[in-house]
Design a protein around this motif. Structure first.
Motif, PDB file in Angstrom:
ATOM      1  N   ARG A   1       0.826  -1.156  -0.282  1.00 41.44           N
ATOM      2  CA  ARG A   1       0.054  -0.037  -0.072  1.00 41.44           C
ATOM      3  C   ARG A   1       1.162   1.398  -0.406  1.00 41.44           C
ATOM      4  O   ARG A   1       2.059   1.627   0.214  1.00 41.44           O
ATOM      5  CB  ARG A   1      -1.196   0.436   1.456  1.00 41.44           C
ATOM      6  CG  ARG A   1       0.220   0.318   2.713  1.00 41.44           C
ATOM      7  CD  ARG A   1      -1.260   0.440   3.701  1.00 41.44           C
ATOM      8  NE  ARG A   1      -0.747  -0.167   4.985  1.00 41.44           N
ATOM      9  CZ  ARG A   1      -0.880   0.495   5.987  1.00 41.44           C
ATOM     10  NH1 ARG A   1      -1.789   1.058   6.197  1.00 41.44           N
ATOM     11  NH2 ARG A   1      -0.017   0.569   7.038  1.00 41.44           N
ATOM     12  N   GLY A   2       0.442   2.382   0.205  1.00 41.30           N
ATOM     13  CA  GLY A   2       0.951   4.002  -0.006  1.00 41.30           C
ATOM     14  C   GLY A   2       1.677   4.394   0.712  1.00 41.30           C
ATOM     15  O   GLY A   2       1.030   3.234   2.446  1.00 41.30           O
ATOM     16  N   TYR A   3       2.094   4.992   1.463  1.00 42.68           N
ATOM     17  CA  TYR A   3       2.312   5.706   2.060  1.00 42.68           C
ATOM     18  C   TYR A   3       1.562   6.061   3.653  1.00 42.68           C
ATOM     19  O   TYR A   3       0.708   6.882   3.138  1.00 42.68           O
ATOM     20  CB  TYR A   3       3.098   7.165   2.617  1.00 42.68           C
ATOM     21  CG  TYR A   3       3.884   7.715   3.654  1.00 42.68           C
ATOM     22  CD1 TYR A   3       5.439   7.600   3.716  1.00 42.68           C
ATOM     23  CD2 TYR A   3       3.544   8.980   4.032  1.00 42.68           C
ATOM     24  CE1 TYR A   3       6.140   7.981   5.159  1.00 42.68           C
ATOM     25  CE2 TYR A   3       4.044   9.786   4.814  1.00 42.68           C
ATOM     26  CZ  TYR A   3       5.622   9.344   5.749  1.00 42.68           C
ATOM     27  OH  TYR A   3       5.571   9.515   6.775  1.00 42.68           O
ATOM     28  N   ARG A   4       1.713   5.993   5.108  1.00 42.91           N
ATOM     29  CA  ARG A   4       0.483   5.734   5.743  1.00 42.91           C
ATOM     30  C   ARG A   4       1.136   6.412   7.148  1.00 42.91           C
ATOM     31  O   ARG A   4       0.592   6.446   8.114  1.00 42.91           O
ATOM     32  CB  ARG A   4       0.104   4.970   6.218  1.00 42.91           C
ATOM     33  CG  ARG A   4      -0.820   4.557   4.466  1.00 42.91           C
ATOM     34  CD  ARG A   4      -2.005   4.928   4.739  1.00 42.91           C
ATOM     35  NE  ARG A   4      -3.390   4.573   3.214  1.00 42.91           N
ATOM     36  CZ  ARG A   4      -2.693   4.917   2.129  1.00 42.91           C
ATOM     37  NH1 ARG A   4      -1.827   5.494   1.417  1.00 42.91           N
ATOM     38  NH2 ARG A   4      -3.514   4.575   1.224  1.00 42.91           N
ATOM     39  N   TRP A   5       1.908   6.946   7.292  1.00 38.92           N
ATOM     40  CA  TRP A   5       2.116   7.479   8.296  1.00 38.92           C
ATOM     41  C   TRP A   5       1.954   8.701   8.813  1.00 38.92           C
ATOM     42  O   TRP A   5       1.378   9.697   8.402  1.00 38.92           O
ATOM     43  CB  TRP A   5       4.256   7.400   8.741  1.00 38.92           C
ATOM     44  CG  TRP A   5       4.996   6.636   9.266  1.00 38.92           C
ATOM     45  CD1 TRP A   5       4.636   5.432   9.341  1.00 38.92           C
ATOM     46  CD2 TRP A   5       6.436   6.278   9.812  1.00 38.92           C
ATOM     47  NE1 TRP A   5       5.506   4.437   9.628  1.00 38.92           N
ATOM     48  CE2 TRP A   5       6.341   5.549   9.492  1.00 38.92           C
ATOM     49  CE3 TRP A   5       7.210   7.441   9.911  1.00 38.92           C
ATOM     50  CZ2 TRP A   5       7.380   4.868  10.586  1.00 38.92           C
ATOM     51  CZ3 TRP A   5       8.484   6.964  10.242  1.00 38.92           C
ATOM     52  CH2 TRP A   5       8.768   5.488  10.584  1.00 38.92           C
TER      53      TRP A   5
END
Length: 575
Positions: free
Chosen positions: A27-31
């Motif tokens: 999945r993509g960036y999630r921070w």
């Protein structure tokens, strides 16, 4: 996970270069704000000290190209920090690497632009922009010192902050590895990281001997030995017991440091990596081999096996025992173990006799006394290969069982009353020593109660039935042997129904014999209690557990030949 062809090193963040590709299975960036601020604060607060981030797992995609299997969130956040410092004029250079996405090519361009107007046009853009603004806010909190902080921070990335750079084998399936590390939540362990580093450093340069194959074979042999359930059970403390990689116990011991939650993640790898840097890989590995040999030596020695197994079972840590063995002879170490066991009990003979189930601290002492008695009973059998099974002890829950329960007041449900009466009715039928008319009357009362038993009827019946199975106390020492004293307790596996827990001796004796015939594990002293092993033959009344039985049992507990007497403190003389 095989690491034979994996490469591992500590790499400064400033030295990370090339292009990274995030494959379609990710999945993509999630921070969010919490993770971004934690990374910034950790790096800043660590200052000039070496600091190691969690692993970045990659697979080679070309000469300077990598598939980024794990670590997308960390590398992306570091990328954003570099971008921020360059765009704000705090540093001249931008990120030394690039990040591309197989299924989201727009994210690569947005990562470079970070256009606020487009932040809400995609979920990836939203998270990237929010992280960027968190970075801005963090630097802004330093006010007029912002430039100073940026200079320092930038220096840390090139001088102090490293990632654990783990290059996975080319043949390993990336999706499977990613699933294991993220979806399955099974992170790389200290052992895997250390093994990869050890083997990569042991392959040797041109003209030197490649020891990696020899070490890999030894590693597998050690792990195989420690996977033996009986070997593992006598040294595995609570923290290590569930570890899928058993060699971790040896590595953690060599690394030292805090235990439990206080132990930083990858502490063992970090310490062992420094040891390798300061000496030679084979020197560090030899310490592992020597510790493995010590474990097997302890296992082969019946005295050491039983004493160490007991100490670990009551909470001693394997690493502490290893430290105690340093520079000790075999007999000297045996004496040290005896002293540790004595300290674990911290009891005199009279204080053992005074132990009571009713007090929580006493319950723990009772459990230790009875465990040690079982261990010692097995250990002291001459010319025997039998061992106390710490494997079975470790695998189940154990409780203190009343040998003879003198009341059933803890039973509060109709189903419990029904079970209790059924169990005791069966025992009454085979009790030869009571008046026949009295027996028939009790059985008739039980049968008449049927399924309509209420609390009052049950309590009246339970009182009379229990009295039938209870010998009158004719001994002057009867008050030493109360219902809750250690002389009326035995170790038994938890999980029995409450009706049985509150049953009289004869009912429990029958159940123990039934379990024994079926092959269930019964601790040796518990079996001997219900077989009246400790009571003199001329004093035995097989269906009852009376004062004479309890006195004989307590004497056996206090004995130095099979009991715990050798590990008790002397009585303190009265002033």
């Amino acid at each position: 996970m095989s690491v034979e062809s994996a490469l591992l090193e500590l790499r400064l963040v400033g030295d990370i270069a090339g292009s990274f590709r995030v494959a379609r299975y990710q999945r993509g960036y999630r921070w969010g704000q919490l993770e971004v601020e934690r990374l910034l604060n950790d790096i800043w607060e660590n200052k000039d000290a070496p600091y190691c981030l969690q692993p970045v797992v990659v697979k080679r995609d070309g000469e300077t190209a990598w598939e980024l299997v794990d670590g997308q969130q960390r590398l992306t956040t570091l990328f954003l920090i570099f971008v921020f410092m360059e765009r704000e004029g705090l540093q001249k250079a931008g990120p030394p690497y690039s990040i591309a996405y197989d299924t989201r090519p727009g994210s690569e361009y947005y990562l470079k632009e970070l256009d606020a107007d487009r932040a809400d046009s995609g979920i990836d853009y939203f998270h990237l922009h929010r992280a960027y603004e968190c970075i801005r806010a963090w630097f802004d909190t330093h006010g007029v010192r912002r430039q100073y902080v940026a200079n320092k921070f930038y220096g840390y990335l090139f001088e102090n902050v490293r990632v654990i750079w783990y290059e996975a084998p080319k043949g390993m399936d990336s999706t499977t590895l990613f699933t294991r590390l993220n979806v399955g939540r099974i992170p790389l362990t200290d052992a895997e990281l250390f093994k990869a580093l050890l083997l990569s450093r042991s392959r040797g340069d041109a003209g030197t001997t490649d020891k990696s194959h020899e070490i890999a074979a030894q590693w597998d042999s050690i792990e195989r030995d420690l996977q033996h359930p009986d070997v593992w059970a006598f040294v595995a403390d609570e923290a290590a017991a569930e570890s899928p990689t058993r060699i971790n116990l040896l590595l953690d011991t060599i690394a030292g440091g805090p235990r439990g939650r206080a132990r930083p993640r990858f502490h063992t790898f970090d310490v062992l990596q420094k040891m390798i840097e300061q000496s030679r890989p084979e020197d560090v590995w030899n310490r592992v081999v020597e510790l493995h040999a010590r474990v097997l030596g302890w296992y082969e020695d019946r005295d050491h096996y039983h004493k160490i197994g007991y100490l670990v079972a009551v909470g001693e840590h394997f690493s502490e025992l290893v430290a105690l063995a340093v520079d000790e002879t075999k007999s000297g170490f045996g004496a040290v173990l005896d002293a540790r066991i004595r300290a674990s009990l911290d009891l005199t003979p009279s204080s053992v006799a005074a132990l009571t189930y009713e007090t929580e601290t006493h319950r723990d002492k009772c459990a230790r006394v009875l465990l040690l008695m079982n261990v010692e009973t097995v250990r002291r059998v001459n010319d025997s290969s039998e061992r106390y099974s710490f494997r079975i002890h470790l695998s189940g829950a154990w409780s203190l069982e009343h040998i003879h329960a003198q009341n059933a007041e803890l039973l509060t449900k109709a189903e419990q009353w029904k079970d209790w009466l059924r169990l005791h009715r069966e025992a009454l039928l085979d009790l030869p020593s009571i008046d026949e008319d009295y027996r028939e009357n009790l059985i008739r009362r039980i049968d008449n109660a049927g399924d309509q038993t209420d609390r009052r009827v049950f309590q009246d019946l339970a009182r009379d039935v229990t009295a039938t199975f209870t010998l009158a106390n004719g001994s002057t020492s009867a008050n030493l042997h109360s219902l809750h004293s250690v002389s009326n307790l035995a170790l038994l596996a938890s999980g029995h129904n409450s009706a049985l827990n509150n049953a009289v001796f004869e009912v429990k004796r029958r159940r123990i014999l039934e379990l024994d015939r079926k092959g269930s594990y019964i601790p040796i002293c518990t079996r001997q209690v219900f077989l009246k092993y400790y009571t003199d033959a001329d004093a035995q009344q097989i269906h009852f557990w009376g004062t004479q039985d309890r006195e004989a049992y307590l004497n056996a507990i206090l004995s130095s030949a099979g009991g715990v007497g050798a590990y008790l403190k002397p009585e303190v003389p009265l002033a």
